[in-house]
Motif scaffolding. Structure first.
Motif, PDB file in Angstrom:
ATOM      1  N   UNK A   1      84.543  68.040  37.218  1.00 55.79           N
ATOM      2  CA  UNK A   1      83.656  69.189  37.028  1.00 55.79           C
ATOM      3  C   UNK A   1      84.385  70.493  37.334  1.00 55.79           C
ATOM      4  N   UNK A   2      83.909  71.558  36.727  1.00 57.85           N
ATOM      5  CA  UNK A   2      84.484  72.871  36.984  1.00 57.85           C
ATOM      6  C   UNK A   2      83.365  73.910  36.958  1.00 57.85           C
ATOM      7  N   UNK A   3      83.526  74.974  37.746  1.00 57.75           N
ATOM      8  CA  UNK A   3      82.489  76.023  37.725  1.00 57.75           C
ATOM      9  C   UNK A   3      82.669  76.919  36.513  1.00 57.75           C
ATOM     10  N   UNK A   4      83.935  77.281  36.216  1.00 57.33           N
ATOM     11  CA  UNK A   4      84.186  78.099  35.017  1.00 57.33           C
ATOM     12  C   UNK A   4      85.445  77.601  34.319  1.00 57.33           C
ATOM     13  N   UNK A   5      85.480  77.851  33.018  1.00 52.50           N
ATOM     14  CA  UNK A   5      86.668  77.571  32.210  1.00 52.50           C
ATOM     15  C   UNK A   5      87.205  78.917  31.756  1.00 52.50           C
ATOM     16  N   UNK A   6      88.515  79.121  31.855  1.00 52.90           N
ATOM     17  CA  UNK A   6      89.065  80.421  31.478  1.00 52.90           C
ATOM     18  C   UNK A   6      90.165  80.271  30.431  1.00 52.90           C
ATOM     19  N   UNK A   7      90.358  81.342  29.666  1.00 54.99           N
ATOM     20  CA  UNK A   7      91.521  81.458  28.785  1.00 54.99           C
ATOM     21  C   UNK A   7      92.394  82.539  29.397  1.00 54.99           C
ATOM     22  N   UNK A   8      93.686  82.239  29.534  1.00 53.17           N
ATOM     23  CA  UNK A   8      94.591  83.179  30.202  1.00 53.17           C
ATOM     24  C   UNK A   8      95.687  83.595  29.224  1.00 53.17           C
ATOM     25  N   UNK A   9      95.905  84.894  29.145  1.00 54.83           N
ATOM     26  CA  UNK A   9      97.019  85.395  28.341  1.00 54.83           C
ATOM     27  C   UNK A   9      97.757  86.438  29.177  1.00 54.83           C
ATOM     28  N   UNK A  10      98.818  86.985  28.608  1.00 56.81           N
ATOM     29  CA  UNK A  10      99.608  87.998  29.323  1.00 56.81           C
ATOM     30  C   UNK A  10      98.725  89.167  29.735  1.00 56.81           C
ATOM     31  N   UNK A  11      97.696  89.445  28.908  1.00 55.38           N
ATOM     32  CA  UNK A  11      96.885  90.632  29.178  1.00 55.38           C
ATOM     33  C   UNK A  11      95.742  90.366  30.167  1.00 55.38           C
ATOM     34  N   UNK A  12      95.441  89.093  30.468  1.00 63.81           N
ATOM     35  CA  UNK A  12      94.405  88.879  31.470  1.00 63.81           C
ATOM     36  C   UNK A  12      93.633  87.578  31.298  1.00 63.81           C
ATOM     37  N   UNK A  13      92.517  87.504  32.037  1.00 67.41           N
ATOM     38  CA  UNK A  13      91.682  86.293  32.072  1.00 67.41           C
ATOM     39  C   UNK A  13      90.374  86.575  31.333  1.00 67.41           C
ATOM     40  N   UNK A  14      89.973  85.592  30.513  1.00 65.43           N
ATOM     41  CA  UNK A  14      88.661  85.672  29.868  1.00 65.43           C
ATOM     42  C   UNK A  14      87.906  84.395  30.237  1.00 65.43           C
ATOM     43  N   UNK A  15      86.687  84.555  30.763  1.00 63.60           N
ATOM     44  CA  UNK A  15      85.879  83.375  31.090  1.00 63.60           C
ATOM     45  C   UNK A  15      85.232  82.898  29.793  1.00 63.60           C
ATOM     46  N   UNK A  16      85.513  81.636  29.399  1.00 65.22           N
ATOM     47  CA  UNK A  16      85.001  81.137  28.116  1.00 65.22           C
ATOM     48  C   UNK A  16      83.797  80.214  28.293  1.00 65.22           C
ATOM     49  N   UNK A  17      83.608  79.688  29.501  1.00 66.32           N
ATOM     50  CA  UNK A  17      82.453  78.825  29.765  1.00 66.32           C
ATOM     51  C   UNK A  17      82.088  78.895  31.233  1.00 66.32           C
ATOM     52  N   UNK A  18      80.804  78.845  31.506  1.00 67.93           N
ATOM     53  CA  UNK A  18      80.325  78.847  32.897  1.00 67.93           C
ATOM     54  C   UNK A  18      79.385  77.659  33.055  1.00 67.93           C
ATOM     55  N   UNK A  19      79.598  76.852  34.084  1.00 62.33           N
ATOM     56  CA  UNK A  19      78.747  75.677  34.324  1.00 62.33           C
ATOM     57  C   UNK A  19      77.990  75.913  35.619  1.00 62.33           C
ATOM     58  N   UNK A  20      76.745  75.572  35.667  1.00 67.27           N
ATOM     59  CA  UNK A  20      75.995  75.771  36.916  1.00 67.27           C
ATOM     60  C   UNK A  20      74.939  74.708  37.079  1.00 67.27           C
TER      61      UNK A  20
END
Ligand code: PRP
Ligand code: HPA
Length: 183
Positions: A164-183
């Motif tokens: 399980x994970x609380x959030x899924x992120x996409x990471x690039x040189x320019x930063x972090x984007x949260x792509x999914x949130x589980x609760x």
């Protein structure tokens, strides 16, 4: 729920570790400062998500699993086992080789016995190298893993079992984007 985590992740400063795009965040680095409200948000979400039925111990990896493990231990009254980066030479200690996206090292597991039912929590799962190493040590000991929860998942790593994970992120040189949130 998880607003603080999402907002702070998307504001993470970035650095490079070799070719690896490394985000810097209070939960994954303790830097620049870890607010109690953020720890509470993470702790409450994890307690809600984890299957804690019949669990004896919480297992975390040094260093950045520790504050999460302490938060959960205080909330659940379950004892905490910290997988350390240094050996103690105690009877039954299991050495584990860890490979992450940017480092290699040894971890040492003490304090888990055959038949123990545990949950594993960590700050982030990236290549899955750390989680696979801990799972293999617990398997060697004969402990049962009831559940696994990480705060942040980056990538589509396979650790050989669901987690399980609380959030899924996409990471690039320019930063972090949260792509999914589980609760
Ligand atoms: O999925 P992976 O590629 O294995 O990466 C995740 C691991 O990397 C970090 O630990 P690290 O060993 O860098 O140590 P730290 O906790 O001391 O920062 C993090 O705390 C995870 O345990
Ligand atoms: O990008 C990251 N940031 C912080 N900790 C980490 N552990 C694995 N990847 C990362």
């Amino acid at each position: 729920m998880l607003e603080r985590l999402v907002e702070s992740l998307e504001a993470s400063p970035m650095t490079k570790r070799g070719d690896y795009n490394y985000f810097i965040h209070p939960i994954t680095d303790g830097v620049p400062i870890c607010e109690p409200a953020l720890l509470r948000e993470v702790g409450c979400a994890m307690v809600r998500m984890l299957d804690l039925e019949g669990v004896d111990k919480i297992v975390v990896a040094e260093a950045m699993g520790i504050h999460i493990g302490v938060t959960l231990s205080l909330m659940t009254d379950l004892p905490l086992v910290i997988v350390r980066k240094r050996p103690y030479g105690l009877p039954g200690e299991v050495a584990i080789h860890q490979t992450t996206g940017y480092s290699k090292g040894e971890l040492y597991l003490n304090g888990v016995s055959e038949g123990d039912r545990v949950v594993i929590v960590d700050d982030v799962c990236s290549t899955g190298g750390t989680m696979r190493a801990i799972l293999s040590a617990l398997d060697q000991i004969g402990a049962e893993v009831a559940d696994i929860c990480v705060v942040i998942t980056r990538g589509d790593e396979d650790i050989g079992r669901p987690f399980k994970t609380l959030v899924k992120v996409a990471v690039s040189e320019s930063g972090v984007r949260v792509v999914d949130t589980y609760r």
